[in-house]
Write a protein that holds these residues in place. Structure first.
Motif, PDB file in Angstrom:
ATOM      1  N   HIS A 201       0.845  -1.206   0.000  1.00  0.00           N
ATOM      2  CA  HIS A 201       0.000   0.000   0.000  1.00  0.00           C
ATOM      3  C   HIS A 201       0.878   1.254   0.000  1.00  0.00           C
ATOM      4  O   HIS A 201       0.656   2.195  -0.777  1.00  0.00           O
ATOM      5  N   VAL A 202       1.897   1.260   0.859  1.00  0.00           N
ATOM      6  CA  VAL A 202       2.825   2.392   0.911  1.00  0.00           C
ATOM      7  C   VAL A 202       3.564   2.535  -0.422  1.00  0.00           C
ATOM      8  O   VAL A 202       3.764   3.649  -0.923  1.00  0.00           O
ATOM      9  N   THR A 203       3.960   1.412  -1.006  1.00  0.00           N
ATOM     10  CA  THR A 203       4.684   1.448  -2.281  1.00  0.00           C
ATOM     11  C   THR A 203       3.834   2.067  -3.380  1.00  0.00           C
ATOM     12  O   THR A 203       4.332   2.861  -4.187  1.00  0.00           O
ATOM     13  N   ALA A 204       2.563   1.717  -3.434  1.00  0.00           N
ATOM     14  CA  ALA A 204       1.676   2.296  -4.447  1.00  0.00           C
ATOM     15  C   ALA A 204       1.578   3.806  -4.284  1.00  0.00           C
ATOM     16  O   ALA A 204       1.625   4.561  -5.270  1.00  0.00           O
ATOM     17  N   ARG A 205       1.465   4.265  -3.046  1.00  0.00           N
ATOM     18  CA  ARG A 205       1.370   5.704  -2.796  1.00  0.00           C
ATOM     19  C   ARG A 205       2.689   6.401  -3.149  1.00  0.00           C
ATOM     20  O   ARG A 205       2.697   7.488  -3.741  1.00  0.00           O
ATOM     21  N   MET A 206       3.810   5.763  -2.780  1.00  0.00           N
ATOM     22  CA  MET A 206       5.111   6.354  -3.072  1.00  0.00           C
ATOM     23  C   MET A 206       5.340   6.436  -4.579  1.00  0.00           C
ATOM     24  O   MET A 206       5.814   7.452  -5.102  1.00  0.00           O
ATOM     25  N   ALA A 207       5.011   5.352  -5.301  1.00  0.00           N
ATOM     26  CA  ALA A 207       5.155   5.356  -6.756  1.00  0.00           C
ATOM     27  C   ALA A 207       4.233   6.403  -7.387  1.00  0.00           C
ATOM     28  O   ALA A 207       4.594   7.057  -8.372  1.00  0.00           O
ATOM     29  N   GLY A 208       3.040   6.565  -6.792  1.00  0.00           N
ATOM     30  CA  GLY A 208       2.136   7.603  -7.281  1.00  0.00           C
ATOM     31  C   GLY A 208       2.725   8.989  -7.132  1.00  0.00           C
ATOM     32  O   GLY A 208       2.633   9.827  -8.040  1.00  0.00           O
ATOM     33  N   LEU A 209       3.347   9.247  -5.999  1.00  0.00           N
ATOM     34  CA  LEU A 209       3.995  10.545  -5.798  1.00  0.00           C
ATOM     35  C   LEU A 209       5.140  10.747  -6.782  1.00  0.00           C
ATOM     36  O   LEU A 209       5.370  11.866  -7.265  1.00  0.00           O
ATOM     37  N   ILE A 210       5.858   9.673  -7.087  1.00  0.00           N
ATOM     38  CA  ILE A 210       6.973   9.795  -8.028  1.00  0.00           C
ATOM     39  C   ILE A 210       6.464  10.187  -9.404  1.00  0.00           C
ATOM     40  O   ILE A 210       7.009  11.104 -10.047  1.00  0.00           O
ATOM     41  N   PHE A 211       5.410   9.543  -9.894  1.00  0.00           N
ATOM     42  CA  PHE A 211       4.974   9.916 -11.250  1.00  0.00           C
ATOM     43  C   PHE A 211       4.301  11.280 -11.271  1.00  0.00           C
ATOM     44  O   PHE A 211       4.389  12.017 -12.265  1.00  0.00           O
ATOM     45  N   ALA A 234      -0.964  -0.862  -6.480  1.00  0.00           N
ATOM     46  CA  ALA A 234      -2.303  -0.596  -5.938  1.00  0.00           C
ATOM     47  C   ALA A 234      -3.221  -1.796  -6.149  1.00  0.00           C
ATOM     48  O   ALA A 234      -4.022  -2.142  -5.277  1.00  0.00           O
ATOM     49  N   ASP A 235      -3.107  -2.433  -7.319  1.00  0.00           N
ATOM     50  CA  ASP A 235      -3.912  -3.626  -7.576  1.00  0.00           C
ATOM     51  C   ASP A 235      -3.555  -4.734  -6.591  1.00  0.00           C
ATOM     52  O   ASP A 235      -4.430  -5.454  -6.100  1.00  0.00           O
ATOM     53  N   ARG A 240      -9.675  -0.447  -3.134  1.00  0.00           N
ATOM     54  CA  ARG A 240     -10.317   0.200  -4.285  1.00  0.00           C
ATOM     55  C   ARG A 240     -10.174   1.722  -4.235  1.00  0.00           C
ATOM     56  O   ARG A 240     -10.057   2.370  -5.279  1.00  0.00           O
ATOM     57  N   SER A 241     -10.179   2.300  -3.048  1.00  0.00           N
ATOM     58  CA  SER A 241      -9.986   3.757  -2.957  1.00  0.00           C
ATOM     59  C   SER A 241      -8.582   4.129  -3.412  1.00  0.00           C
ATOM     60  O   SER A 241      -8.389   5.144  -4.106  1.00  0.00           O
ATOM     61  N   LEU A 242      -7.585   3.341  -3.029  1.00  0.00           N
ATOM     62  CA  LEU A 242      -6.218   3.580  -3.475  1.00  0.00           C
ATOM     63  C   LEU A 242      -6.105   3.383  -4.981  1.00  0.00           C
ATOM     64  O   LEU A 242      -5.465   4.182  -5.678  1.00  0.00           O
ATOM     65  N   ARG A 243      -6.717   2.332  -5.505  1.00  0.00           N
ATOM     66  CA  ARG A 243      -6.682   2.092  -6.946  1.00  0.00           C
ATOM     67  C   ARG A 243      -7.325   3.252  -7.695  1.00  0.00           C
ATOM     68  O   ARG A 243      -6.837   3.679  -8.749  1.00  0.00           O
ATOM     69  N   SER A 244      -8.417   3.772  -7.161  1.00  0.00           N
ATOM     70  CA  SER A 244      -9.081   4.916  -7.778  1.00  0.00           C
ATOM     71  C   SER A 244      -8.178   6.140  -7.773  1.00  0.00           C
ATOM     72  O   SER A 244      -8.076   6.864  -8.777  1.00  0.00           O
TER      73      SER A 244
END
Length: 448
Positions: A201-211, A234-235, A240-244
């Motif tokens: 979950h943290v990785t998805a958020r961190m990768a999101g911040l990077i892009f 995220a998948d 689902r909120s994170l994926r959104s």
């Protein structure tokens, strides 16, 4: 066979020494106690975090049991203990205990490790040591993370999200990259399912911040590849909120890359993932759809999307309606609304939204404020007032540092020039504005 012995965790003597160098605030002449240091940290962070620290926790840090407090606490430690860096206080990402018989991963040779960056006379040696530490940690990580370490990672990425509103993109990207290296090493360890899920979950958020940061720097190709990484994480996390949220932010990558139809499609998927949830991803996606529909001149669709974004914003909880990359608030909505009406050519509605956005948007949020002012300049240019348009755009750019005046902002500034009638592009004020934008933006200039 005798059980393998474990090495004792090294004490954090740097932290303890830094505390003992300070005198007690009571005037007793004795060194500062752990309780007094905890009180000072809690006072420094009052109003910025709900969590507090106590003397027992500081004791665990000095014993080496906890080496990586959250970002806010590390800041407080540095300020109170007069340290210039985390390293001076012995802080680094907490790892697991090392078995004396453990060896580096097969085929791993530490002499092949390359430095990450070069930033000073001994930068190569320092960064090679950092790479060595990560490689060793990755090779010997054989047990679970403590709940405190997981909490710290979640706090760290949340703090990055808040700082994304005010931190220059290039600096933020360096910080995100450094944390992602360590986070990846943690993911390679063996963890129970619950811990691995939190790390993912943290990785998805961190990768999101990077892009998101890459798109601010106008690094569109890299932003798209990191968006895919964030989507995969995220998948895996299954939230689902994170994926959104990830898909909504990915839609912005396509939007700023000029692929408006793909942006609308991805935003629609973000809203679909949200379902009936009142989450940030749904609000972000609707606002993006409004802006893209406005570029196409689709008035009804634009207004419907704005209405949905506003309705969703009104239902967000307090933790989501914040100034953060992970949040959405009225200042952002009014900025997006003003941008949509700017594209529609509805100057009166655009000006109203822009004025509201500037009132709500903090002075430190340089990116949104600059883009709002550039939208005002675009409205003036479309009305035929070229001189005032360039004056507003120039004032917006002059208020920024050279480091802030890059990437997305510079590209938007170039678009203001392209909105001017061709004869007006030779005005002296326009030439000065071009100089302010810098040479990098001029290479990609093309007439509309």
């Amino acid at each position: 066979m005798a059980p393998r012995r474990r090495r004792e965790l090294p004490r954090n003597d740097l932290l303890r020494a830094a505390r003992l160098r300070l005198l007690s605030p009571t005037g007793s002449g004795l060194p500062m106690s752990r309780r007094e240091l905890a009180d000072a940290i809690n006072a420094y962070l009052a109003g910025r975090t709900r969590s507090v620290i106590d003397a027992k926790q500081i004791g665990k840090m000095e014993q080496g049991k906890h080496r990586w407090p959250g970002a806010l606490r590390r800041e407080a430690f540095r300020v109170i203990l007069n340290a210039d860096s985390d390293q001076e206080l012995g802080f680094y990402i907490a790892r697991q205990r090392v078995s004396e018989t453990d060896q580096p991963a097969s085929g791993q040779t530490f002499t092949d490790l390359a430095p990450l960056t070069a930033c000073g006379p001994d930068a190569t040696a320092i960064t090679s040591l950092d790479s060595l530490r990560r490689a060793v940690d990755n090779a010997v990580c054989t047990s679970t993370m403590s709940p405190a370490s997981l909490d710290d990672w979640e706090e760290a990425v949340t703090e990055h999200g808040r700082r994304s509103r005010t931190r220059p993109a290039a600096l933020l990207l360096d910080e995100l990259q450094a944390d992602m290296v360590d986070l990846t090493a943690q993911l390679n360890g063996r963890h129970p399912a619950s811990s691995h899920l939190r790390l993912t979950h943290v990785t998805a958020r961190m990768a999101g911040l990077i892009f998101l940061t890459l798109i601010k720097l106008d690094q569109r190709g890299r932003a798209r590849t990191w968006a895919r990484t964030a989507r995969i994480a995220a998948d895996e996390a299954g939230d689902r909120s994170l994926r959104s949220w990830v898909r909504a932010q990915e839609a912005y990558v396509h939007y700023y890359s000029g692929d408006l139809r793909e942006a609308v499609t991805v935003a629609a998927h973000a809203r679909q993932l949200a379902g009936n949830r009142h989450c940030v991803g749904a609000a972000l996606a609707a606002a993006l759809q409004a802006r893209a529909h406005a570029v196409f001149g689709q008035v009804r669709e634009t207004r419907a999307a704005l209405d949905f974004a506003e309705a969703t914003l009104g239902k967000l909880d307090a933790q989501s309606a914040v100034a953060s990359a992970f949040g959405y608030n009225e200042a952002q909505l009014r900025f997006h609304e003003g941008n949509a009406y700017t594209h529609l050519g509805d100057t009166a509605a655009a000006w109203h939204a822009q004025r509201t956005a500037l009132t709500l948007c903090p002075a430190a949020d340089y990116l949104d404020r600059a883009l709002i002012h550039l939208d005002q300049a675009a409205c003036l240019a479309r009305k035929g007032d070229s001189r005032e348009a360039i004056a507003v755009a120039t004032e917006a750019m002059t208020a920024l540092t050279e480091q802030q005046r890059t990437g997305m902002i510079a590209t938007r500034g170039l678009q203001i020039i392209q909105l001017l009638p061709r004869p007006h592009r030779t005005l002296p004020a326009v030439a000065e504005f071009r100089t302010l934008l810098g040479s990098n933006t001029l290479k990609g200039e093309a007439d509309p």
